[in-house]
Design an enzyme around this catalytic site. Structure first.
Site, PDB file in Angstrom:
ATOM      1  N   TYR A 153      35.236  -5.097   0.299  1.00  0.00           N
ATOM      2  CA  TYR A 153      36.155  -4.012  -0.077  1.00  0.00           C
ATOM      3  C   TYR A 153      35.639  -2.727   0.563  1.00  0.00           C
ATOM      4  CZ  TYR A 153      39.012  -0.977  -3.084  1.00  0.00           C
ATOM      5  OH  TYR A 153      39.896  -0.052  -3.571  1.00  0.00           O
ATOM      6  N   GLN A 209      35.966   0.850   1.135  1.00  0.00           N
ATOM      7  CA  GLN A 209      36.545   2.133   0.723  1.00  0.00           C
ATOM      8  C   GLN A 209      35.637   3.301   1.095  1.00  0.00           C
ATOM      9  OE1 GLN A 209      38.900   2.749  -2.936  1.00  0.00           O
ATOM     10  NE2 GLN A 209      37.195   4.023  -3.638  1.00  0.00           N
ATOM     11  N   THR A 210      34.427   3.327   0.570  1.00  0.00           N
ATOM     12  CA  THR A 210      33.520   4.451   0.790  1.00  0.00           C
ATOM     13  C   THR A 210      33.253   4.666   2.278  1.00  0.00           C
ATOM     14  OG1 THR A 210      32.441   4.096  -1.330  1.00  0.00           O
ATOM     15  CG2 THR A 210      31.194   5.317   0.305  1.00  0.00           C
ATOM     16  N   SER A 250      33.195   9.504  -3.702  1.00  0.00           N
ATOM     17  CA  SER A 250      34.009   9.661  -4.907  1.00  0.00           C
ATOM     18  C   SER A 250      35.386  10.232  -4.597  1.00  0.00           C
ATOM     19  CB  SER A 250      33.280  10.566  -5.909  1.00  0.00           C
ATOM     20  OG  SER A 250      32.060   9.980  -6.308  1.00  0.00           O
ATOM     21  N   GLY A 285      29.250  -3.410   0.560  1.00  0.00           N
ATOM     22  CA  GLY A 285      28.526  -4.645   0.289  1.00  0.00           C
ATOM     23  C   GLY A 285      29.181  -5.847   0.943  1.00  0.00           C
ATOM     24  N   ARG A 345       0.835  -5.674 -26.565  1.00  0.00           N
ATOM     25  CA  ARG A 345      -0.176  -4.723 -26.088  1.00  0.00           C
ATOM     26  C   ARG A 345      -0.776  -3.951 -27.259  1.00  0.00           C
ATOM     27  NH1 ARG A 345       0.824   0.918 -22.931  1.00  0.00           N
ATOM     28  NH2 ARG A 345      -1.279   1.208 -22.094  1.00  0.00           N
ATOM     29  N   THR A 392      26.059   5.729  -8.949  1.00  0.00           N
ATOM     30  CA  THR A 392      26.800   6.525  -7.973  1.00  0.00           C
ATOM     31  C   THR A 392      27.977   5.782  -7.353  1.00  0.00           C
ATOM     32  OG1 THR A 392      25.073   5.911  -6.367  1.00  0.00           O
ATOM     33  CG2 THR A 392      24.940   8.091  -7.330  1.00  0.00           C
ATOM     34  N   GLU A 438      31.417   3.346  -7.208  1.00  0.00           N
ATOM     35  CA  GLU A 438      32.669   3.314  -7.986  1.00  0.00           C
ATOM     36  C   GLU A 438      32.875   4.627  -8.729  1.00  0.00           C
ATOM     37  OE1 GLU A 438      33.772   0.959  -6.682  1.00  0.00           O
ATOM     38  OE2 GLU A 438      32.007  -0.267  -6.346  1.00  0.00           O
ATOM     39  N   ASP A 480      30.782   8.638  -8.455  1.00  0.00           N
ATOM     40  CA  ASP A 480      29.545   9.267  -8.891  1.00  0.00           C
ATOM     41  C   ASP A 480      29.701   9.712 -10.337  1.00  0.00           C
ATOM     42  OD1 ASP A 480      26.927  10.891  -8.146  1.00  0.00           O
ATOM     43  OD2 ASP A 480      28.262  12.255  -9.213  1.00  0.00           O
TER      44      ASP A 480
END
Length: 695
Positions: A150, A152-153, A159, A192, A322, A454, A456, A458
């Site tokens: 996809y 887009q950016t 954004s 991606g 711990r 950030t 989808e 910011d």
């Protein structure tokens, strides 16, 4: 791998008590019904599915995790593609549905190069394509005959979707679109699965018809040859390089030089171009073309609780194992104190434990709202055409469900991912020095999750979308045109009562806690409206106020959803009384801890008094920490996160922290295979490897 340690090392054990003993004691002091609570959170079906998936995945050599922390990016990327391929083969072999494939991928614990294909590419084709486009693209994509992403950016815009520079110009002569990247900043970036994997992309581009810009629209574009996998002519594509995390994903760049695509390649379920007349057919509601982003944001809200649960599970178990220093007020020689007993640790971890439950129930509500909106979207295509241009912010307050979904998904995506991302770092630091080791399981997961804050949208920029919706809703209320949704209800309640004040009993009445959060949101909304409409302040000067308003509204939604969940008949019928009581305590801890952190806004709005804030800080929150502390380990156990998925020495279910940490460092660390040559006058760096030729 290094040789095993000598027998005398293998015979050593950690000083007592052992981690397994400490966690056994933790679980023995609580009667929380882990099994029933797990089923409430995930359903019995999902838990059984997880068990069966683990039995399939763990024996597979390709999914071995022992070298994950030692490999370089190139090796990890190749191995991740191999894992993605094997997952898909197993999905076909075992006939997994989409949920099973997603669950299997979650267990693998890393993003793979198929991730954007399996989510955004397929979802966009499904939700925004016509039946003809489903046959042409979706069917082949579902069977992995084509691999997509996809896009887009861009390099210059993230954004601000309306500012995208990639163009898709309609050519009426040959009935095609010309996809072009007119500037360097028009390069698609961060996409991606694009870098080396995808051969198709859904490209968001500005639709140009006869010189007029109709805004961003989705187009299916082939970018690589299906046989050679080489880029097509006039397509320049590649990987953007190493990142802070997420390095098993091939995020990519993409440029077009006037690439022609057919008319059918514009996804046309909601808007289209008449092939014969070149007329643009508008969507019934412009924001429908942003359905993929809304789905992703809704999913992020649901995932944020589980993401935070991983960090809290590791930190809670480790802080129970711990031991550091002695309790100053303990009588006699009590030995070192469990770190989880310190209030400074509890006040960091236990509110996060409450947050992961709060976000989970909010996410379930968010996905239900999304499904309801999907139904309304189908109906929307038959409504009257809307004269307004496309854009994610152009929502009418009267379009109740769609407007609510958009604003809610924006605000909760920001709050949920911020809470999870920042919470993981709190968990890491609560683990002390060992939290910095990759073997803790927190650091690598934190680095992989960070981009969610950030992508989808910011998180800070998204606050404008929420505030714009709230201001429109407030204007509608003042003009007598308010709708019947929850936002309008809380705004109207504020208008009805603001002269007489609030006087909410936040310390004694749980319903009043919800009302106080609603009051704060309404107060900030009308304050922002006054600044904007009456005082005529610029939009930019109000951005800080809008961030606070968006956060307040989103926190109200989480508190409301958490309240509705823990006081629902479903919860009380599923859990025993003691576990139900602890869930109520978690609700109060999340709400009152948040109220304390935002005390100035609650006081200035008139929702609470200074005395209530003081008592919240000094008594109520501390009392809740005491109530929840004995149940902390069982409450993280209920999330049923397998050790294999956690991949953490510190968060092991059995508490064998130190033996596992030592084993990994000594046995799974390839650096220990090297024999260094430490002397500055020798050019070789290793004694067990010949120096590389200079030729």
């Amino acid at each position: 791998m290094p040789p095993p340690p000598p027998a005398w090392v293998q015979a050593l054990k950690p000083s007592g008590p052992q981690g397994s003993e400490l966690l056994a004691n933790e679980r023995a002091q609580s009667n929380v019904n882990v099994e029933k609570l797990s089923e409430l959170l995930h359903t019995k079906h999902a838990l059984e599915r997880q068990k069966s998936l683990l039995e399939i995945l763990q024996p597979e050599k390709v999914f071995d995790k022992s070298e994950n922390h030692s490999l370089g990016r190139v090796e990890r990327l190749q191995r991740s593609l191999a894992k993605a391929k094997r997952l898909q083969q197993l999905a076909v072999q075992h006939e997994w549905d989409t949920e099973e494939l997603i669950a299997a991928n979650d267990l693998i614990g890393e993003p793979t190069p198929y991730a954007l294909h399996a989510t955004m590419f397929l979802v966009t084709l499904r939700d925004q394509g016509t039946s003809e486009q489903h046959s042409l693209f979706l069917e082949r994509a579902t069977s992995y005959q084509i691999i997509g992403c996809y896009a887009q950016t861009e390099l210059g815009h993230g954004s601000n979707v309306r500012g995208l520079e990639t163009t898709a110009t309609w050519n009426p002569q040959d009935k095609t679109f010309i996809i072009n990247s007119p500037t360097l900043t028009a390069s698609k970036w961060w996409i991606g699965s694009l870098g080396r994997t995808a051969n198709h992309a859904v490209v968001m581009a500005q639709l140009i018809i006869a010189g007029k810009n109709y805004g961003p629209h989705p187009f299916v574009v082939q970018i690589r040859d299906l046989k050679t996998h080489e880029p097509l002519e006039n397509v320049y594509v590649g990987d953007i390089g190493p990142k802070f995390g997420y390095n098993t994903m091939d995020n990519g760049f993409l440029l077009f030089n006037n690439v022609k695509i057919p008319h059918i390649n514009m996804l046309a379920r909601f808007s289209r171009i008449d092939k014969d007349t070149s007329k643009y057919i508008r969507p019934a509601m412009p924001s429908l073309i942003y359905g993929t982003l809304t789905w992703v944001r809704s999913s992020i809200v649901l995932q944020s609780g589980g993401v935070l649960a991983r960090g809290v599970t590791i930190a809670t178990r480790y802080c129970a194992v711990r031991r550091q220093f002695q309790d100053r007020d303990a009588e006699g020689k009590s030995g070192e104190n469990q770190v989880l007993n310190y209030k400074t640790v509890q006040v960091r971890l236990l509110p996060l434990l409450a947050s992961m439950y709060a976000l989970h129930f909010t996410g379930l509500g968010m996905m239900q709202l999304y499904q309801e909106n999907q139904k309304s979207m189908k109906d929307a295509t038959s409504t009257a055409e809307n004269s307004r241009g496309p854009g994610p912010e152009q929502l009418r307050a009267g379009a109740d469900l769609l407007a609510d979904l958009h604003a809610t998904s924006c605000g909760l995506k920001a709050l949920g991912s911020t809470t999870a991302g920042e919470g993981l770092e709190v968990c890491r630091r609560a683990c002390g020095g060992h939290g910095y080791s990759s073997y803790s399981g927190i650091g690598p997961f934190y680095a992989d999750y960070l981009p969610t804050l950030t992508w989808e949208g910011d998180n800070v920029m998204l606050s404008q979308q929420v505030s714009r919706y709230l201001l429109k809703s407030a204007r509608a209320m003042l003009s007598g045109k308010g709708s019947q949704n929850d936002t309008s209800r809380i705004l109207q309640n504020y208008l009805d009562r603001r002269d007489q004040g609030a006087s909410f009993d936040v310390l004694g009445n749980d319903a009043d806690i919800v009302a106080a959060f609603a009051w704060r949101t309404a107060h900030l909304t009308f304050e922002a409206l006054k600044n904007r409409d009456v005082e005529k302040r610029s939009w930019n000067s109000l951005l800080i106020d809008f961030w606070r308003l968006s956060t307040a509204h989103s926190q109200y939604l989480v508190v409301k959803n958490f309240y509705d969940a823990v006081f629902s008949p479903r919860l009380s019928s599923a859990l025993d009384p003691e576990t139900t009581t602890i869930m109520h305590s978690l609700f109060r801890l999340y709400s009152l801890h948040t109220l304390e952190a935002q005390a100035a806004e609650f006081f200035s709005s008139g929702a609470v008094t200074v005395r209530q804030i003081t008592l919240t800080r000094t008594k109520a929150v501390v009392k809740l920490l005491d109530e929840i502390r004995p149940h902390a380990v069982r409450l993280v156990d209920a999330w049923a996160i397998p050790d294999w998925q956690l991949d953490s020495s510190l968060g092991r279910y059995d508490g064998e922290v130190y033996p596992d940490l030592f084993r990994r460092a000594s046995q799974e660390n390839p650096v220990n295979d090297l024999v260094f040559d430490p002397y500055p006058w020798n050019s070789a760096t290793l004694k067990n490897q010949p120096p590389k030729s200079k030729l």
